[in-house]
Design a protein around this motif. Structure first.
Motif, PDB file in Angstrom:
ATOM      1  N   HIS A  15       0.843  -1.202   0.000  1.00 19.55           N
ATOM      2  CA  HIS A  15       0.000   0.000   0.000  1.00 19.55           C
ATOM      3  C   HIS A  15       0.877   1.250   0.000  1.00 19.55           C
ATOM      4  O   HIS A  15       2.027   1.215   0.395  1.00 19.55           O
ATOM      5  N   ASP A  16       0.292   2.367  -0.407  1.00 19.60           N
ATOM      6  CA  ASP A  16       1.028   3.625  -0.391  1.00 19.60           C
ATOM      7  C   ASP A  16       0.874   4.366   0.934  1.00 19.60           C
ATOM      8  O   ASP A  16       1.499   5.394   1.154  1.00 19.60           O
ATOM      9  N   ARG A  17       0.072   3.831   1.848  1.00 21.64           N
ATOM     10  CA  ARG A  17      -0.132   4.402   3.178  1.00 21.64           C
ATOM     11  C   ARG A  17      -0.508   3.273   4.130  1.00 21.64           C
ATOM     12  O   ARG A  17      -0.923   2.207   3.689  1.00 21.64           O
ATOM     13  N   PRO A  18      -0.371   3.488   5.431  1.00 21.81           N
ATOM     14  CA  PRO A  18      -0.798   2.452   6.380  1.00 21.81           C
ATOM     15  C   PRO A  18      -2.307   2.228   6.305  1.00 21.81           C
ATOM     16  O   PRO A  18      -3.076   3.178   6.172  1.00 21.81           O
ATOM     17  N   VAL A  19      -2.720   0.981   6.366  1.00 22.99           N
ATOM     18  CA  VAL A  19      -4.135   0.630   6.350  1.00 22.99           C
ATOM     19  C   VAL A  19      -4.491   0.103   7.736  1.00 22.99           C
ATOM     20  O   VAL A  19      -3.976  -0.926   8.162  1.00 22.99           O
ATOM     21  N   TYR A  20      -5.370   0.817   8.452  1.00 24.13           N
ATOM     22  CA  TYR A  20      -5.767   0.452   9.805  1.00 24.13           C
ATOM     23  C   TYR A  20      -7.099  -0.273   9.788  1.00 24.13           C
ATOM     24  O   TYR A  20      -7.950  -0.016   8.940  1.00 24.13           O
ATOM     25  N   THR A  21      -7.285  -1.189  10.745  1.00 21.62           N
ATOM     26  CA  THR A  21      -8.503  -1.966  10.842  1.00 21.62           C
ATOM     27  C   THR A  21      -8.709  -2.423  12.282  1.00 21.62           C
ATOM     28  O   THR A  21      -7.795  -2.333  13.098  1.00 21.62           O
ATOM     29  N   LEU A  22      -9.887  -2.918  12.582  1.00 19.37           N
ATOM     30  CA  LEU A  22     -10.172  -3.509  13.889  1.00 19.37           C
ATOM     31  C   LEU A  22     -10.203  -5.034  13.817  1.00 19.37           C
ATOM     32  O   LEU A  22     -10.326  -5.697  14.836  1.00 19.37           O
ATOM     33  N   THR A  23     -10.090  -5.586  12.623  1.00 20.19           N
ATOM     34  CA  THR A  23     -10.113  -7.037  12.446  1.00 20.19           C
ATOM     35  C   THR A  23      -8.689  -7.585  12.356  1.00 20.19           C
ATOM     36  O   THR A  23      -7.724  -6.832  12.395  1.00 20.19           O
ATOM     37  N   THR A  24      -8.554  -8.885  12.199  1.00 15.84           N
ATOM     38  CA  THR A  24      -7.233  -9.507  12.105  1.00 15.84           C
ATOM     39  C   THR A  24      -6.720  -9.574  10.672  1.00 15.84           C
ATOM     40  O   THR A  24      -5.595 -10.015  10.444  1.00 15.84           O
ATOM     41  N   ARG A  25      -7.523  -9.142   9.715  1.00 15.67           N
ATOM     42  CA  ARG A  25      -7.143  -9.135   8.300  1.00 15.67           C
ATOM     43  C   ARG A  25      -7.241  -7.738   7.723  1.00 15.67           C
ATOM     44  O   ARG A  25      -8.107  -6.951   8.092  1.00 15.67           O
ATOM     45  N   CYS A  26      -6.343  -7.424   6.783  1.00 14.67           N
ATOM     46  CA  CYS A  26      -6.377  -6.141   6.086  1.00 14.67           C
ATOM     47  C   CYS A  26      -7.601  -6.116   5.169  1.00 14.67           C
ATOM     48  O   CYS A  26      -7.815  -7.049   4.394  1.00 14.67           O
ATOM     49  N   PRO A  27      -8.413  -5.057   5.226  1.00 11.89           N
ATOM     50  CA  PRO A  27      -9.605  -4.999   4.381  1.00 11.89           C
ATOM     51  C   PRO A  27      -9.292  -4.809   2.899  1.00 11.89           C
ATOM     52  O   PRO A  27     -10.120  -5.125   2.053  1.00 11.89           O
ATOM     53  N   GLU A  28      -8.102  -4.310   2.567  1.00 14.42           N
ATOM     54  CA  GLU A  28      -7.765  -4.054   1.161  1.00 14.42           C
ATOM     55  C   GLU A  28      -7.066  -5.224   0.487  1.00 14.42           C
ATOM     56  O   GLU A  28      -7.368  -5.558  -0.644  1.00 14.42           O
ATOM     57  N   CYS A  29      -6.095  -5.856   1.185  1.00 14.73           N
ATOM     58  CA  CYS A  29      -5.328  -6.923   0.526  1.00 14.73           C
ATOM     59  C   CYS A  29      -5.558  -8.295   1.145  1.00 14.73           C
ATOM     60  O   CYS A  29      -5.120  -9.303   0.595  1.00 14.73           O
ATOM     61  N   GLY A  30      -6.214  -8.362   2.302  1.00 22.89           N
ATOM     62  CA  GLY A  30      -6.477  -9.645   2.938  1.00 22.89           C
ATOM     63  C   GLY A  30      -5.311 -10.188   3.746  1.00 22.89           C
ATOM     64  O   GLY A  30      -5.371 -11.296   4.258  1.00 22.89           O
ATOM     65  N   GLY A  31      -4.235  -9.411   3.871  1.00 18.46           N
ATOM     66  CA  GLY A  31      -3.066  -9.847   4.628  1.00 18.46           C
ATOM     67  C   GLY A  31      -3.297  -9.755   6.128  1.00 18.46           C
ATOM     68  O   GLY A  31      -4.319  -9.257   6.592  1.00 18.46           O
ATOM     69  N   ASN A  32      -2.346 -10.249   6.892  1.00 19.61           N
ATOM     70  CA  ASN A  32      -2.443 -10.196   8.348  1.00 19.61           C
ATOM     71  C   ASN A  32      -2.373  -8.762   8.843  1.00 19.61           C
ATOM     72  O   ASN A  32      -1.655  -7.944   8.289  1.00 19.61           O
TER      73      ASN A  32
END
Length: 60
Positions: A15-32
């Motif tokens: 990603h070009d910026r940090p991707v924050y989430t409340l889940t255990t998976r990235c919402p954009e790429c599906g990574g940890n």
């Protein structure tokens, strides 16, 4: 202290910026997603002086 906010583990590669989430998976790429909070500061850290010296040597 443990934060509920997580950041994509490989955001700098995918990603070009940090991707924050409340889940255990990235919402954009599906990574940890990992904990985004820094380690707590411990004033009684017996090895802090050595760690800082190694970090300073690595920067030189």
């Amino acid at each position: 202290m443990h934060s509920d906010i997580r950041v994509c583990e490989s955001w700098s590669d995918r990603h070009d910026r940090p991707v924050y989430t409340l889940t255990t998976r990235c919402p954009e790429c599906g990574g940890n997603a990992v904990n985004s909070a820094p380690a707590p500061y411990d004033p009684t850290d017996r090895y802090g002086e050595y760690r800082r010296a190694l970090k300073q040597r690595a920067q030189e």
